[in-house]
Design a protein around this motif. Structure first.
Motif, short mmCIF file in Angstrom:
data_model
loop_
_atom_site.label_atom_id
_atom_site.label_comp_id
_atom_site.label_asym_id
_atom_site.label_seq_id
_atom_site.Cartn_x
_atom_site.Cartn_y
_atom_site.Cartn_z
N UNK A 13 0.84 -1.19 0.00
CA UNK A 13 0.00 0.00 0.00
C UNK A 13 0.88 1.25 0.00
N UNK A 14 0.76 2.07 -1.03
CA UNK A 14 1.44 3.35 -1.14
C UNK A 14 2.92 3.27 -0.78
N UNK A 15 3.61 2.33 -1.39
CA UNK A 15 5.05 2.21 -1.18
C UNK A 15 5.44 1.50 0.10
N UNK A 16 4.47 0.98 0.84
CA UNK A 16 4.75 0.23 2.06
C UNK A 16 4.44 -1.24 1.83
N UNK A 17 5.39 -2.10 2.16
CA UNK A 17 5.20 -3.54 2.03
C UNK A 17 5.07 -4.16 3.41
N UNK A 18 4.14 -5.08 3.57
CA UNK A 18 3.95 -5.81 4.82
C UNK A 18 4.22 -7.27 4.51
N UNK A 19 5.25 -7.83 5.11
CA UNK A 19 5.67 -9.20 4.81
C UNK A 19 5.67 -10.05 6.07
#
Length: 74
Positions: A13-19
């Motif tokens: 989301x908007x340049x943020x990655x959640x891994x």
């Protein structure tokens, strides 16, 4: 992400990655993040553990796997 070692890209989301990264790979992950921070001029990164709410929801919905998450990135 590398599904062979259990790492999964969960949200983007908007340049943020959640891994999701298994705890056994955190040390390796920090090294990769530091290299990427320099190479790609990343502003910041953070690491957190699963919340108590997430643990509860996992037990409350035993039939739901992580791949059922509608927000998961394919």
């Amino acid at each position: 992400m590398d599904r062979e070692n259990g790492s999964v890209l969960k949200h983007k989301n908007q340049g943020t990655l959640n891994c999701y990264i298994p705890s056994k790979d955190w040390g390796k992950g920090f090294g990769i993040l530091e290299q990427a921070k320099e190479q790609f001029d990343l502003e910041d990164y953070s690491v957190s553990q699963i919340t108590l709410e997430q643990v509860f929801l996992t037990f409350a919905n035993p039939g739901k796997s992580s791949s059922d998450d509608k927000n998961e990135v394919p």
